[in-house]
Scaffold this active site. Sequence first.
Site, short mmCIF file in Angstrom:
data_model
loop_
_atom_site.label_atom_id
_atom_site.label_comp_id
_atom_site.label_asym_id
_atom_site.label_seq_id
_atom_site.Cartn_x
_atom_site.Cartn_y
_atom_site.Cartn_z
N GLN A 41 -0.66 52.51 -17.17
CA GLN A 41 -0.80 51.07 -17.39
C GLN A 41 -0.84 50.32 -16.07
O GLN A 41 0.13 50.36 -15.30
CB GLN A 41 0.38 50.57 -18.23
CG GLN A 41 0.42 49.07 -18.43
CD GLN A 41 1.59 48.64 -19.29
OE1 GLN A 41 1.53 48.73 -20.51
NE2 GLN A 41 2.67 48.20 -18.67
N GLY A 42 -1.93 49.64 -15.79
CA GLY A 42 -2.07 48.88 -14.55
C GLY A 42 -1.78 47.41 -14.77
O GLY A 42 -2.71 46.60 -14.92
N GLU A 158 4.79 47.66 -26.50
CA GLU A 158 5.54 48.36 -25.45
C GLU A 158 7.03 48.03 -25.55
O GLU A 158 7.89 48.91 -25.42
CB GLU A 158 5.01 47.98 -24.08
CG GLU A 158 5.76 48.67 -22.95
CD GLU A 158 5.37 48.17 -21.57
OE1 GLU A 158 5.86 48.73 -20.58
OE2 GLU A 158 4.58 47.21 -21.48
N GLU A 288 15.87 38.74 -18.26
CA GLU A 288 15.85 37.28 -18.11
C GLU A 288 14.62 36.68 -18.80
O GLU A 288 14.71 35.64 -19.47
CB GLU A 288 15.88 36.90 -16.63
CG GLU A 288 17.19 37.20 -15.92
CD GLU A 288 17.38 38.67 -15.58
OE1 GLU A 288 18.50 39.04 -15.20
OE2 GLU A 288 16.41 39.45 -15.67
#
Length: 304
Positions: A41-42, A158, A288
């Site tokens: 994954q880029g 994901e 966060e």
Amino acid sequence: MPAPASGWASPSISTWLKYGTEAQKIRFLNEIARGEIRWCQGYSEPNAGSDLASLATRAEDKGDHFLVNGQKVWTSYADKADWIFCLVRTDPADKHKGISFLLFDMASPGVSTKPILLISGYSPFCETFFDNVQVPRDQLVGELNRGWDVAKYLLGHEREMISGMGLAAKTQKSLAETALETVGRDADGRLADPLLRGQLALYEVRALAFQAMSERFLDELKAGRAHPAQPSMMKYYGTELNKSRHELAMAAGGADALEWESSASGGGARARSWLRTKANSIEGGTSEVQLNIIAKRILELPGA
């Protein structure tokens, strides 16, 4: 522990079905289903991590192909992957609407990788560099400059996947069993360390609550009632739970858990796994960021 050596199976099947062209589905889905192709994954870049939309890797439109230049970082198993799905800047005038989603072969001329060694001693991540990489135009997924839509959809899946680490595998020895082996029992047959005993009990309650929440979200997803921000809830709590489990495993193991290299410790498996969890609250979107999403999208807090 790092992700499986096979890396990503693909940008999730549902992503292909929603955004892929028929030609892309025909080309890739059978290979994916047979496990014949590995993906990386880029997404993240040195100056575009939590603020992913600030990415600078650019793809110049050359008509029948794109010319890609730039760098990605924290690319899991890039040195072992066959293909990459990559976010690139195709319009510098708009931060979010100027991003496109490209697929290309990692063996393409101009692609290079460099492993990043982690504190755990493992190296699942890489820096990935693109130097005038030619990508055929038919390897664009979704619309030009609308790759952010594809990226957000995929990130939801994901985060759901990452959240699964909050549930211990059924084959794993329980924390209580591990603690009993090293700490022993008191006169009443309970774990001899009362502080650790209380911490383990609290962990078990939280793990059961997380499992119940996971099952509820799955039912809501099947019924078409899932909130789009639920993956952020799952990702945040699942990773915090996984970190707690490994912290307790270290506490239960005492000084022996710090051993780093012997065969008796499996090459320091417990300590290395514990160190690896420190990245859980960063990868896939920092804790966060997830809390901000929850505050804004679910709790609807003012100013969030």
